[in-house]
Structures are given as C-alpha cells and as structure tokens.
Design a protein around this motif. Sequence first.
Motif, PDB file in Angstrom:
ATOM      1  N   MET A   1      36.919  26.221  -1.145  1.00 12.46           N
ATOM      2  CA  MET A   1      36.718  27.463  -1.882  1.00 12.46           C
ATOM      3  C   MET A   1      37.922  28.391  -1.704  1.00 12.46           C
ATOM      4  O   MET A   1      38.447  28.906  -2.663  1.00 12.46           O
ATOM      5  CB  MET A   1      35.419  28.113  -1.390  1.00 12.46           C
ATOM      6  N   LYS A   2      38.323  28.565  -0.441  1.00 10.21           N
ATOM      7  CA  LYS A   2      39.421  29.484  -0.167  1.00 10.21           C
ATOM      8  C   LYS A   2      40.720  28.991  -0.798  1.00 10.21           C
ATOM      9  O   LYS A   2      41.468  29.755  -1.390  1.00 10.21           O
ATOM     10  CB  LYS A   2      39.604  29.640   1.337  1.00 10.21           C
ATOM     11  N   ARG A   7      45.687  29.022  -4.110  1.00 13.25           N
ATOM     12  CA  ARG A   7      46.751  28.240  -4.745  1.00 13.25           C
ATOM     13  C   ARG A   7      47.200  28.846  -6.083  1.00 13.25           C
ATOM     14  O   ARG A   7      48.403  29.009  -6.312  1.00 13.25           O
ATOM     15  CB  ARG A   7      46.313  26.807  -4.922  1.00 13.25           C
ATOM     16  N   PRO A   8      46.298  29.205  -7.002  1.00 14.73           N
ATOM     17  CA  PRO A   8      46.776  29.829  -8.259  1.00 14.73           C
ATOM     18  C   PRO A   8      47.485  31.166  -8.014  1.00 14.73           C
ATOM     19  O   PRO A   8      48.450  31.481  -8.719  1.00 14.73           O
ATOM     20  CB  PRO A   8      45.496  30.030  -9.071  1.00 14.73           C
ATOM     21  N   LEU A   9      47.014  31.920  -7.045  1.00 15.31           N
ATOM     22  CA  LEU A   9      47.689  33.189  -6.745  1.00 15.31           C
ATOM     23  C   LEU A   9      49.111  32.955  -6.251  1.00 15.31           C
ATOM     24  O   LEU A   9      50.046  33.662  -6.644  1.00 15.31           O
ATOM     25  CB  LEU A   9      46.887  33.976  -5.716  1.00 15.31           C
ATOM     26  N   ALA A  13      52.593  34.087  -8.064  1.00 12.65           N
ATOM     27  CA  ALA A  13      53.576  34.885  -7.327  1.00 12.65           C
ATOM     28  C   ALA A  13      54.955  34.229  -7.362  1.00 12.65           C
ATOM     29  O   ALA A  13      55.967  34.903  -7.590  1.00 12.65           O
ATOM     30  CB  ALA A  13      53.113  35.090  -5.890  1.00 12.65           C
ATOM     31  N   VAL A  14      55.010  32.928  -7.160  1.00 12.21           N
ATOM     32  CA  VAL A  14      56.296  32.224  -7.203  1.00 12.21           C
ATOM     33  C   VAL A  14      56.889  32.277  -8.601  1.00 12.21           C
ATOM     34  O   VAL A  14      58.094  32.527  -8.774  1.00 12.21           O
ATOM     35  CB  VAL A  14      56.117  30.767  -6.715  1.00 12.21           C
ATOM     36  N   ALA A  15      56.080  32.067  -9.625  1.00 12.71           N
ATOM     37  CA  ALA A  15      56.574  32.134 -11.001  1.00 12.71           C
ATOM     38  C   ALA A  15      57.092  33.528 -11.330  1.00 12.71           C
ATOM     39  O   ALA A  15      58.141  33.671 -11.971  1.00 12.71           O
ATOM     40  CB  ALA A  15      55.464  31.741 -11.977  1.00 12.71           C
ATOM     41  N   LEU A  16      56.386  34.546 -10.878  1.00 13.86           N
ATOM     42  CA  LEU A  16      56.818  35.924 -11.112  1.00 13.86           C
ATOM     43  C   LEU A  16      58.143  36.218 -10.416  1.00 13.86           C
ATOM     44  O   LEU A  16      59.031  36.848 -10.999  1.00 13.86           O
ATOM     45  CB  LEU A  16      55.729  36.887 -10.637  1.00 13.86           C
TER      46      LEU A  16
END
Length: 197
Positions: A1-2, A7-9, A13-16
Amino acid sequence: MKSSILRPLLEVAVALLVVLGAVRWVTGLFSKRTAVYRVTAARQMRLLFWPLLALGAGLSVLPAVALSGQKTTLVEWLLALGFLLFTLVLSGPALVLFLRYWVVNSETVLLFQPTENEFEVYEAGQRVAFERRDLARVERVTCSARRTFWAKYDYLRLHLADGRIVVLTSLLTDLEPLAVFLRNLPLERRSRYWCWV
C-alpha cells in the motif's frame, strides 16, 4: 500500500526536476548575464542543500524507531537520538546562519556591473545613497572552516564616511568579485570559523 502511493510521487518529482532543469538550461542559453543580484530560490538552495539533506537524514530515523512499537530497545532509541543530535550539530549552524543572512539581506538588491563601473545597493526598494568616494573602508569576512556546511557563508561590510554600514552577504551572490572591484579602498580581510553578522 505504502509503495503504491510513494512510487508515482517519486516518479512525478523526478520528471518535474528534469523538466525544470531543462527549461533553466535552455533559458540560460538565450538570456543575458544579469547584473542585478537578489535573494533567489536557486541561491538559497545552493546554500541549503547539504544542511537540509543532513537534517532530513537525522529526522528520518525517528519515525522509523517510533513506529516499530514495543520492539524498540533503549539502545535503538539512544542510537537514533545520537544520530539526530549528530546531524543537528552538522547542519544547525548553517541553518542559523542562513536565517540570519536572510533577515539581513531579504530586502536587499545589489546592482553590480564592474565593466560599466556600476555599483548600487537597494534596501526595501529604496536606493542606499552613497558613491564610491563615500566608502571609508571595506570589511571582508570569510569562513575559515572549509569542510563544513557553513563554509560558503561570508559577508562584506561597507563602512561609509557618515557612519552607516551596509552589509552584503553571500546569500545575494559570490562576494569576491565585489571585493576585487573595491580593491582601491582600504580593505580589511578577516577569517572566522563562523561568520555571524
């Protein structure tokens, strides 16, 4: 769950960061080098990156120990608190200096173009009225502790003939070119372990 949320966050963040870095690089190619220096987010991050990283590492240990519940021993608590204290000792002085320098120069704007012989200081939008001939002496204070998080914090004090003092800190820009520009004035160079203004 965690991990399904984390992972998407992290990917966003890396893409940004990659997109912002690319935009900054492209705009840097076509922009003219500025002669106006003020407290910017990029300069703040340059000075705060390592202290905040160390502080984050120290603070990240406490939730892990606290969430382990009844299984946590006294030795684990002491190790976690010792690590937190160690990171506070490393990063704390740099964070305190950053806050002090921000209070001193948050409203300061420096116009400095040595090739055009331009040098003006603005405080809260108002020009600090002085000419180069009004400077009685210049005090340049640098940090002698080279391998610390606060090594990049230094300042320049401009002592005016009428008794006023103008303080310019490393939160605005690198101050060495300015000290070189003012080399014909009486320049007092000092080195301190911790450059408190």
